[in-house]
Enzyme design. Structure first.
Site, PDB file in Angstrom:
ATOM      1  N   CYS A 367       0.916  -1.324   0.161  1.00  0.00           N
ATOM      2  CA  CYS A 367       0.236   0.192   0.129  1.00  0.00           C
ATOM      3  C   CYS A 367       0.581   1.609   0.036  1.00  0.00           C
ATOM      4  O   CYS A 367       0.761   2.170  -0.795  1.00  0.00           O
ATOM      5  CB  CYS A 367      -1.355  -0.554   1.161  1.00  0.00           C
ATOM      6  SG  CYS A 367      -1.374  -1.462   1.761  1.00  0.00           S
ATOM      7  N   ARG A 396       6.816 -11.639   5.469  1.00  0.00           N
ATOM      8  CA  ARG A 396       5.784 -11.646   7.023  1.00  0.00           C
ATOM      9  C   ARG A 396       6.270 -12.518   7.379  1.00  0.00           C
ATOM     10  O   ARG A 396       7.216 -13.825   6.862  1.00  0.00           O
ATOM     11  CB  ARG A 396       4.622 -11.496   6.429  1.00  0.00           C
ATOM     12  CG  ARG A 396       4.037 -10.447   5.804  1.00  0.00           C
ATOM     13  CD  ARG A 396       2.245 -10.495   5.756  1.00  0.00           C
ATOM     14  NE  ARG A 396       2.133  -9.334   5.049  1.00  0.00           N
ATOM     15  CZ  ARG A 396       0.727  -9.487   4.947  1.00  0.00           C
ATOM     16  NH1 ARG A 396      -0.370  -9.938   5.233  1.00  0.00           N
ATOM     17  NH2 ARG A 396       0.407  -7.911   3.877  1.00  0.00           N
ATOM     18  N   GLN A 414       0.929 -10.870  -3.555  1.00  0.00           N
ATOM     19  CA  GLN A 414       0.184 -10.305  -3.285  1.00  0.00           C
ATOM     20  C   GLN A 414      -1.003 -10.044  -4.779  1.00  0.00           C
ATOM     21  O   GLN A 414      -0.093  -8.923  -5.199  1.00  0.00           O
ATOM     22  CB  GLN A 414      -0.397  -9.275  -2.671  1.00  0.00           C
ATOM     23  CG  GLN A 414      -0.405  -9.432  -0.990  1.00  0.00           C
ATOM     24  CD  GLN A 414      -0.724  -8.201   0.439  1.00  0.00           C
ATOM     25  OE1 GLN A 414       0.459  -7.480   0.049  1.00  0.00           O
ATOM     26  NE2 GLN A 414      -1.412  -8.985   1.178  1.00  0.00           N
ATOM     27  N   ASP A 416      -2.472  -7.313  -5.448  1.00  0.00           N
ATOM     28  CA  ASP A 416      -2.731  -6.489  -5.082  1.00  0.00           C
ATOM     29  C   ASP A 416      -3.007  -5.437  -5.480  1.00  0.00           C
ATOM     30  O   ASP A 416      -2.810  -5.062  -6.927  1.00  0.00           O
ATOM     31  CB  ASP A 416      -1.232  -5.719  -4.271  1.00  0.00           C
ATOM     32  CG  ASP A 416      -2.143  -5.128  -2.714  1.00  0.00           C
ATOM     33  OD1 ASP A 416      -3.129  -4.725  -1.953  1.00  0.00           O
ATOM     34  OD2 ASP A 416      -0.937  -4.923  -1.953  1.00  0.00           O
ATOM     35  N   HIS A 418      -5.092  -0.979  -5.683  1.00  0.00           N
ATOM     36  CA  HIS A 418      -5.925   0.230  -5.246  1.00  0.00           C
ATOM     37  C   HIS A 418      -6.364   1.315  -5.262  1.00  0.00           C
ATOM     38  O   HIS A 418      -5.886   1.028  -7.172  1.00  0.00           O
ATOM     39  CB  HIS A 418      -4.658   1.099  -3.907  1.00  0.00           C
ATOM     40  CG  HIS A 418      -3.941   0.129  -3.070  1.00  0.00           C
ATOM     41  ND1 HIS A 418      -2.863  -0.755  -3.695  1.00  0.00           N
ATOM     42  CD2 HIS A 418      -3.883   0.243  -1.749  1.00  0.00           C
ATOM     43  CE1 HIS A 418      -2.945  -1.274  -2.477  1.00  0.00           C
ATOM     44  NE2 HIS A 418      -3.460  -1.049  -1.019  1.00  0.00           N
ATOM     45  N   LYS A 498     -15.768  -3.126   5.200  1.00  0.00           N
ATOM     46  CA  LYS A 498     -14.848  -4.190   4.097  1.00  0.00           C
ATOM     47  C   LYS A 498     -15.719  -5.335   4.029  1.00  0.00           C
ATOM     48  O   LYS A 498     -16.683  -5.146   4.630  1.00  0.00           O
ATOM     49  CB  LYS A 498     -13.320  -4.820   4.879  1.00  0.00           C
ATOM     50  CG  LYS A 498     -13.588  -5.429   5.877  1.00  0.00           C
ATOM     51  CD  LYS A 498     -12.111  -6.438   6.103  1.00  0.00           C
ATOM     52  CE  LYS A 498     -12.240  -7.327   7.715  1.00  0.00           C
ATOM     53  NZ  LYS A 498     -10.889  -7.672   8.005  1.00  0.00           N
ATOM     54  N   HIS A 544      -8.359  -0.680  -0.762  1.00  0.00           N
ATOM     55  CA  HIS A 544      -7.531  -1.629  -1.440  1.00  0.00           C
ATOM     56  C   HIS A 544      -8.711  -2.674  -1.452  1.00  0.00           C
ATOM     57  O   HIS A 544      -9.467  -3.254  -1.565  1.00  0.00           O
ATOM     58  CB  HIS A 544      -7.146  -2.322   0.232  1.00  0.00           C
ATOM     59  CG  HIS A 544      -6.080  -1.037   1.470  1.00  0.00           C
ATOM     60  ND1 HIS A 544      -4.909  -1.156   1.183  1.00  0.00           N
ATOM     61  CD2 HIS A 544      -6.806  -0.426   1.962  1.00  0.00           C
ATOM     62  CE1 HIS A 544      -4.601   0.092   2.099  1.00  0.00           C
ATOM     63  NE2 HIS A 544      -5.892   0.536   2.177  1.00  0.00           N
TER      64      HIS A 544
END
Length: 670
Positions: A367, A396, A414, A416, A418, A498, A544
């Site tokens: 992000c 992680r 990911q 991902d 946005h 979410k 997200h």
């Protein structure tokens, strides 16, 4: 309730919930049917080839008529037994209070049995769980042989039909009794109980534990033949690696023996679909100890599947108005201080590294990078919505004991994305994200979802007005989509509401993959703005969004969903070219090259007799086999066989290539 429909599950059954009743689509069932080479299949294939082409195979393989009647009868009896098991309805803890009471009582009975056999064992906690129960003990490591002893003692306790007696005592009295037993973990548990009085459950007058219930009235209400101890695992006390390692015994318990047998069948089926096992057999991926735990090596065949997934993902996003990004794997630690990750997520981040007297950090999220790209220039309200997407690898920290194949790793990619938008664009952007999610998941055979809408938690950022607008937008988008959903009241993130979506696989299991989250926090932390129609600076809304979750985990789900038997378009190898003898080898090389030139993933296999080549192809779950003998060379044809044992027949090479290309493009079978 759960209805078994030719199901299996992962080897980590205790970490994956069983599901409510559902019926499964035909194409979901097909991988299970064909994932194991069936006796007699290659014989039939060769018999057909022999009859059509005049090739004698009698010296190499038996004919179909030689498959014994006795074997057929055994297969039929086994099929009837499996069909019966798969019709058994398995209740859940939620649907059956009786089952929940049985499982909770079984945990206590097991603890009593352990302490009778091992008097020095200290008890901790013993809850019921999705498929049964477990109990943690501070004791010497156990073996599978000792599990049998414990189960035998449990049967004896159950057979004595001892009463379960509830008693209320004062906190001081509970502390006195626990101290007298020298049970230090129970003292800790007592300290964590806030309500008075303290409740204790006795099994007869021989054993007791702190507990709120519920339980069955007598141990005899448990069916001994419906209980089984499954495994032993290590578990840190309170999940803290700095605290003692305990012995956790897992068990399963059901209302009757049929349910247990159905569950065990379900569990056995799981082993065939375990992505770790199939990953080795099909040579898809590995995790190398020399490199470290939780780090995935994609082998050529797995990498091809990933390439196909990534290509589809990128194409779909570009078509839907997203710009693709690539961003670094590390950044200055200050960036993660601004984002708040160092304050709220530090335990999941790796140690910082010193680069020329500046601290850098491996990224746990993508992000902040996307926000930095947004901030590179000023924005007007005319620019919105702005959609960016990245297949970004993040890192992680996970405890070694929690790592699990592709499902729990330390480095993963990911999918991902946005979206930066205006308040009045939230609903349309959410709906667009839902449409994209559905489009992508359908490509992979996932059409059933569990959807949750999570609302504002007690601790949150952002004004009331924007929370109301964002939550309403999420709700309206779901209503427009026509998807049923559940409200998770207060389950939203502190930075916004979410939508979480769990996909249902061929076995009826649900996997958390897709998520859409509205964020009021990061735009504020990074002070991102735009100029509105009145030339005033305003803050955009940030969304997200992920569809697959992570490529590693999604690949693991795909492996188990299809039992490694990928559909033709996704299969790492789409066709094997098999010469009857080495005389046809040069011709087969030309055919293989032609397949590759047409974008078809073909491989030439030789060096073995034809029956072995066919058997190997089936074991590797190759969708198509092109058999080439002398007559095929002469006529410019191939005799085609599919992994399902079906017989598409003999066709020209051009027709073979054309049909494969059409099937790949249309995502259908050959």
């Amino acid at each position: 309730m759960l209805i078994l429909q030719r199901m299996a599950t992962s080897s980590s059954l205790l970490s994956v919930p069983l599901l409510k009743a559902s019926s499964f689509r035909t194409h979901f069932l097909s991988p299970l049917k064909h994932c194991v080479s069936q006796p007699g299949t290659e014989f039939r294939a060769l018999a057909v080839y022999r009859n059509r082409n005049g090739v004698s195979t009698s010296a190499a393989v038996a004919t179909e008529s030689q498959v014994s009647t006795q074997h057929d009868k055994l297969k039929e009896a086994q099929k009837e037994k499996i069909d019966k098991l798969e019709k058994v309805v398995l209740p859940s803890n939620e649907s059956s209070e009786k089952l929940l009471r049985i499982r909770h009582t079984c945990a206590h009975v097991m603890a009593m049995a352990v302490q009778k056999l091992f008097p020095d064992a200290k008890v901790t906690i013993g809850p019921w769980i999705e498929n049964g129960f477990y109990y943690d003990f501070d004791m010497e490591p156990l073996t599978d042989k000792e599990l049998k002893r414990i189960k035998k003692e449990m049967d004896r306790i159950i057979g004595r039909n001892l009463p379960l007696i509830r008693e209320e005592v004062s906190r001081d009295e509970a502390q006195r009794r626990i101290s007298a037993l020298n049970e230090p973990y129970k003292l800790e548990i007592l300290d964590s109980i806030k309500e008075d009085p303290i409740t204790i459950y006795h099994i007869g007058n021989e054993w007791w534990d702190l507990c709120a219930g519920p339980h069955v009235e007598y141990t005899g209400k448990i069916n001994r033949k419906a209980v089984e101890l499954e495994s032993i695992a290590g578990a840190y006390w309170r999940g803290d690696e700095k605290k003692p390692m305990l012995q956790r015994i897992y068990g399963t318990a059901w209302e009757n023996e049929d349910q247990l047998q159905a569950y065990l069948h379900f569990k056995e089926e799981a082993k065939r679909r375990d992505h770790r096992r199939l990953g080795q057999i099909l040579d898809l991926f590995s995790i190398q100890n020399d490199a470290g735990g939780g780090l995935v090596f994609w082998h050529p065949k797995g990498a091809i599947v990933r390439h196909v997934i990534e290509d589809l993902w990128k194409k779909t996003h570009i078509e839907r108005g997203y710009d693709l990004l690539y961003t670094p794997h590390v950044a200055k630690a200050d960036l993660w201080q601004i984002s708040g990750h160092l304050d709220f997520y530090r335990e999941n981040m790796y140690n910082q590294m010193d680069v020329e007297d500046e601290l850098y950090q491996l990224r746990p999220m993508n992000c902040p990078y996307h926000i930095l790209i947004y901030k590179r220039r000023p924005h007007s309200y005319h620019d919105f919505p702005i959609r960016v997407a990245e297949l970004g690898t993040v890192y992680r920290y996970e405890l070694s004991g929690s790592l699990h194949g592709l499902f729990r790793v330390r480095g993963f990619t990911q999918d991902d994305a946005h979206i930066f938008c205006l308040e009045d664009q939230i609903k349309d952007e959410i709906r667009g994200a839902l449409d994209l999610t559905e489009e992508l998941l359908l490509q992979f055979g996932f059409s059933k979802y569990e959807v949750n809408l999570s609302t504002r938690p007690e601790k949150s950022v952002g004004d009331d007005d924007i929370w109301v607008k964002a939550t309403s937008a999420l709700r309206d988008a779901l209503d427009d989509k026509g998807w049923s959903y559940q409200i998770d009241d207060g389950g939203g993130a502190f930075y916004g509401p979410k939508i979480d979506l769990k996909i249902e696989d061929a076995l009826g299991r649900k996997w958390q993959c897709s998520t859409i989250q509205v964020d009021f926090n990061l735009p504020q932390r990074f002070d991102i703005t735009y100029v509105d129609s009145n030339s005033e600076k305003k803050r955009p809304i940030m969304i997200h969004r992920a569809v697959l979750g992570s490529l590693e985990r999604f690949f693991g789900v795909l492996i188990e969903h299809y039992a490694g038997d990928f559909p033709l378009w996704l299969s790492p190898v789409q066709a094997h070219v098999l010469p009857v003898t080495d005389t046809q080898l040069d011709h087969c090389k030309e055919l293989t090259n032609k397949l590759k030139a047409n974008g078809i993933r073909g491989e030439l296999c030789h060096g073995e007799r034809l029956p072995k080549l066919i058997r190997n192809s089936e074991m590797l779950k190759i969708p198509l086999m092109a058999v080439v003998g002398a007559k095929e060379v002469e006529s410019g044809t191939v005799t085609v066989r599919s992994r399902s044992g079906e017989d598409p027949g003999t066709m020209t090479i051009d027709e073979f290539v054309s049909r494969i290309k059409l099937a790949i493009e249309s995502r259908t079978s050959f």
